[in-house]
Structure formats: structure tokens, C-alpha cells
Design an enzyme around this catalytic site. Structure first.
Site, PDB file in Angstrom:
ATOM      1  N   TYR A   1       0.837  -1.214   0.000  1.00  0.00           N
ATOM      2  CA  TYR A   1       0.000   0.000   0.000  1.00  0.00           C
ATOM      3  C   TYR A   1       0.868   1.259   0.000  1.00  0.00           C
ATOM      4  O   TYR A   1       1.725   1.440   0.874  1.00  0.00           O
ATOM      5  CB  TYR A   1      -0.891  -0.015   1.242  1.00  0.00           C
ATOM      6  CG  TYR A   1      -1.658   1.262   1.488  1.00  0.00           C
ATOM      7  CD1 TYR A   1      -2.819   1.537   0.784  1.00  0.00           C
ATOM      8  CD2 TYR A   1      -1.222   2.179   2.437  1.00  0.00           C
ATOM      9  CE1 TYR A   1      -3.533   2.708   1.009  1.00  0.00           C
ATOM     10  CE2 TYR A   1      -1.932   3.353   2.675  1.00  0.00           C
ATOM     11  CZ  TYR A   1      -3.079   3.606   1.958  1.00  0.00           C
ATOM     12  OH  TYR A   1      -3.774   4.761   2.191  1.00  0.00           O
TER      13      TYR A   1
ATOM     14  N   ASN B   1       7.446  -1.977   2.752  1.00  0.00           N
ATOM     15  CA  ASN B   1       6.484  -0.929   3.099  1.00  0.00           C
ATOM     16  C   ASN B   1       5.899  -1.231   4.471  1.00  0.00           C
ATOM     17  O   ASN B   1       4.711  -1.094   4.701  1.00  0.00           O
ATOM     18  CB  ASN B   1       5.381  -0.883   2.036  1.00  0.00           C
ATOM     19  CG  ASN B   1       4.429   0.276   2.214  1.00  0.00           C
ATOM     20  OD1 ASN B   1       4.836   1.426   2.217  1.00  0.00           O
ATOM     21  ND2 ASN B   1       3.145  -0.019   2.361  1.00  0.00           N
TER      22      ASN B   1
ATOM     23  N   SER C   1       2.972  -3.130   4.211  1.00  0.00           N
ATOM     24  CA  SER C   1       3.203  -4.551   3.973  1.00  0.00           C
ATOM     25  C   SER C   1       4.604  -4.733   3.417  1.00  0.00           C
ATOM     26  O   SER C   1       5.295  -3.770   3.083  1.00  0.00           O
ATOM     27  CB  SER C   1       2.181  -5.107   2.965  1.00  0.00           C
ATOM     28  OG  SER C   1       0.854  -4.899   3.396  1.00  0.00           O
TER      29      SER C   1
ATOM     30  N   SER D   1      -0.220  -5.619   8.294  1.00  0.00           N
ATOM     31  CA  SER D   1       0.794  -5.791   7.258  1.00  0.00           C
ATOM     32  C   SER D   1       0.532  -7.066   6.470  1.00  0.00           C
ATOM     33  O   SER D   1       0.282  -8.131   7.038  1.00  0.00           O
ATOM     34  CB  SER D   1       2.190  -5.846   7.899  1.00  0.00           C
ATOM     35  OG  SER D   1       3.198  -5.930   6.924  1.00  0.00           O
ATOM     36  N   GLY D   2       0.603  -6.954   5.155  1.00  0.00           N
ATOM     37  CA  GLY D   2       0.488  -8.120   4.296  1.00  0.00           C
ATOM     38  C   GLY D   2       1.873  -8.617   3.944  1.00  0.00           C
ATOM     39  O   GLY D   2       2.591  -7.985   3.173  1.00  0.00           O
TER      40      GLY D   2
END
Length: 367
Positions: free
Chosen positions: A130, A202, A237, A275-276
Site C-alpha cells: 500500500y 512498506n 506490507s 501488514s500483508g
């Protein structure tokens, strides 16, 4: 400049000639970047592409595996990799709201290069993080032309890091983040294989940042942060791609992908709910696997494959963890200060400032 340019060596392994994922023979990386303003809004985003071999991936599929540490993210194509264990397309990274258009553009690119499109379908791998603090993410500025630019720019050799391609608008440990890469080459007695890491970083909170095991984030809290009390630092993420020329089977690629989490943890990440954290690993060590052409009738019944004995796989795991750790630090050091639309500053972390912080917490340069 990168970590090693400042005398910061992470781990015990030896990097490849470019200290990049492209040290794995045949792997290529390309970026296409948007850094402009549109209707008064900042557009800082893009696409990065990783091609696993020279030529279309469908002609020489790679064994592959994936792992999800925290699922607050998205990626296309992973279910088929989990099922079949094969990577048959390029891999792309971009921002959260552009996954669909990048996937569609990769499909169109595959279609355009086929002599007979009726004999093939594809499920491209597209991963995201993101970038909405620094980028007009709702404007969906990424398009098919940008994907073509990234594909056309794919090369071996050194890889541009930081605010480039899919990493253009990313934030890491409250510093400017983005693309980072690193590699490790095993010694001859451990197989001489290479492991390369590519990250789109990120994620993370500044107070947790560690470099070479030292808690430097605690003495960097005086620098500006793009987050206020209503925001949650670390709300982004990280996606990781690992490549190796070691002959690994799909389940071994999955095990390698899991070790990306160790590199993230060593730098102080991996603990945020928002967070991914999604990882993919592929191996170019086997060739002659069935091409992704499901209507052909001339394919052999079986294929001869090799695998690293599990008794000798641990050095690959260690190499993956180290490469991811260094790639994250490289991504932060490559960042340059940016301002969000509302004036908030996302600082780049200068190498000299990092060295000062390291010395404050007791670190000493090796040698």
C-alpha cells in the site's frame, strides 16, 4: 548507496557480484516509475517485474512455492503455484489498487507473444503493498503501458533500488522505503548455489528497526515520522521474491520462502496485524519441466528432476534469511525524503546518520 558501501555487513555469507536477485543466472528485473503530480495530487507509484529465466517463463517453468506470514494483502496466481508447484509467468509488484490492471496487462502480453492463443492460458503472479500515504492510490494511475515499460526494461546485472517501480511510494520503518535486493553465494563445499532476494518494503515501526542486530530505531525517533497519533505505524506490507539456482522441488521452495520471515524479523518487522507479508520462492535448478501448453500431445510422460538433499538444505535457508535482511536495509538506505500531499514528511535515512545511530547503540564496523 547500499549497506556495504558504509561498511555494514549483514550475516556471514558472501554476496554475489551484484549483490542482487539477478546474481541467479537468467533472472532479470525491470522497473517502470510514475513520479509526478496529476490534478494537484502526487502520483508516486509504478510496476516492477521479475522474469525468472531468459525467454518466456511458460517455455521453461520453474518449481516454486509460497508462504504467507500475515495475510493483510493480496497476490494473484498463488493458488495454482500451491497446487501445481510451477511458476509459468513473470512476477510483478505494484500498489494495492493496481493488482488487477497489472495482471490483465501481463495476460495481454502473453497473448501477444503466442502463435496460437487457443493452446494456453495463464495466471500471472502480481504482488502488492500500500502506497496511499505518498501516492494518489485511488486515482489508479498504473496502466498497461506502464507494465509494458517494466517488461521492456527487464535486465540482468545491477538492480535499481529505493523509490522506483512498485516501490516508488512505499514507507519502511517510518522511513522512505521501496525496492531492495541482495544475494548470497554458497561456498563450493555447500553447493556453490546462489540465493537472491527482492523486496518491496512498506512495513515496520521505527522503534523496532534493527540493523545487524542492533536496535538503531530507538535512537532515531527524533527524525520526522509520516504518521500521527491517529495512524498506525507499520500499517503497510512487505512482499518478498526469492530466487535460487539450487535444484529445489516445490515443497522445498515453500520452505525457502518461509525463511524470508527470518530476514524481516531480524530487521524488526513481521509483527503488525495490518501488514500483508507474502513471500514467493522459485528455483531455476531444474530444466525440461513440461511447458505450460496444455493441449500439446507430444510431451514426455515423465521428467527427470534433481533435488537438494534435505541434509544439505540448511545453508540455503541461512542465505535466504541474510539476503532478505540486507535487501530491507538496502531499500531504506536507497530512500530519498518525500512529502505527502498534506505536507507530512517521509524522511530518507542517510547512511552517515545510520552509522552514527549504530555507534550509539554499541556497534563496531568489522575489520
Amino acid at each position: 548507496m547500499r549497506a556495504r558501501d558504509f561498511g555494514i555487513t549483514l550475516g556471514l555469507g558472501r554476496p554475489g557480484p551484484h549483490n542482487a536477485i539477478t546474481d541467479v543466472p537468467g533472472v532479470r528485473v525491470g522497473h517502470a516509475t510514475l513520479d509526478k503530480h496529476h490534478n494537484g495530487k502526487p502520483v508516486r507509484t509504478g510496476v516492477s517485474v521479475i522474469e525468472p529465466r531468459e525467454g518466456p517463463a511458460r517455455h521453461q517453468p520453474c518449481f516454486a512455492g509460497c508462504h504467507v506470514l500475515n495475510g493483510n494483502g493480496d497476490a494473484t496466481g498463488l493458488e495454482w503455484i500451491r497446487e501445481a508447484g510451477l511458476l509459468t509467468t513473470a512476477i510483478a509488484t505494484t500498489n494495492t489498487h493496481s493488482v488487477g490492471v497489472v495482471r490483465d496487462a501481463l495476460i495481454a502480453h502473453e497473448h501477444a507473444t503466442l502463435a496460437d492463443a487457443s493452446t494456453y492460458w495463464c495466471m500471472p503472479v502480481v504482488m502488492e503493498t500500500y502506497d496511499g500515504v505518498l501516492n494518489d492510490i485511488w486515482g489508479q494511475h498504473v496502466n498497461a503501458d506502464l507494465v509494458q515499460q517494466a517488461l521492456g526494461a527487464a535486465r540482468g546485472g545491477p538492480v535499481t533500488e529505493g523509490a522506483v517501480g512498485g516501490g516508488t511510494g512505499m514507507i519502511c520503518h517510518e522511513f522512505k522505503g521501496g525496492i531492495g535486493t541482495a544475494s548470497r553465494v554458497l561456498p563450493a563445499e555447500q553447493g556453490s548455489w546462489t540465493v537472491g532476494a527482492f523486496v518491496q518494503a512498506n512495513h515496520g515501526q521505527r522503534r523496532d528497526l534493527r540493523v545487524d542486530g542492533y536496535p538503531v530505531g530507538r535512537v532515531l525517533l527524533d527524525l520526522p515520522t509520516p504518521f500521527d497519533q491517529q495512524d498506525t505505524p507499520g500499517m503497510g506490507s512487505i512482499v518478498v521474491v526469492l530466487a535460487t539456482d539450487a535444484p529445489l522441488l516445490p515443497h522445498q521452495c515453500q520452505r525457502l520462502a518461509q525463511r524470508a520471515a527470518l530476514g524481516i524479523a531480524r530487521t524488526g518487522g513481521g509483527t503488525d496485524d495490518s501488514s500483508g507479508d507474502i513471500f514467493l520462492a522459485f528455483s531455476t535448478g531444474n530444466t525440461g519441466l513440461a511447458p505450460a501448453d496444455y493441449n500439446r500431445r507430444d510431451l514426455p510422460m515423465t521428467a527427470q528432476v534433481a533435488m537438494v538433499n534435505n541434509d544439505h538444505i540448511s545453508p540455503l535457508f541461512a542465505a535466504a534469511a541474510e539476503a532478505v535482511e540486507e535487501a530491507i536495509v538496502n531499500a531504506i538506505l536507497a530512500g530519498r525524503t518525500m512529502q505527502a500531499e498534506d505536507g507530512r514528511e517521509v524522511p530518507g535515512l542517510q547512511g552517515k546518520r545510520l552509522l552514527t545511530a549504530l555507534e550509539q547503540v554499541g556497534w563496531k564496523a568489522q575489520g
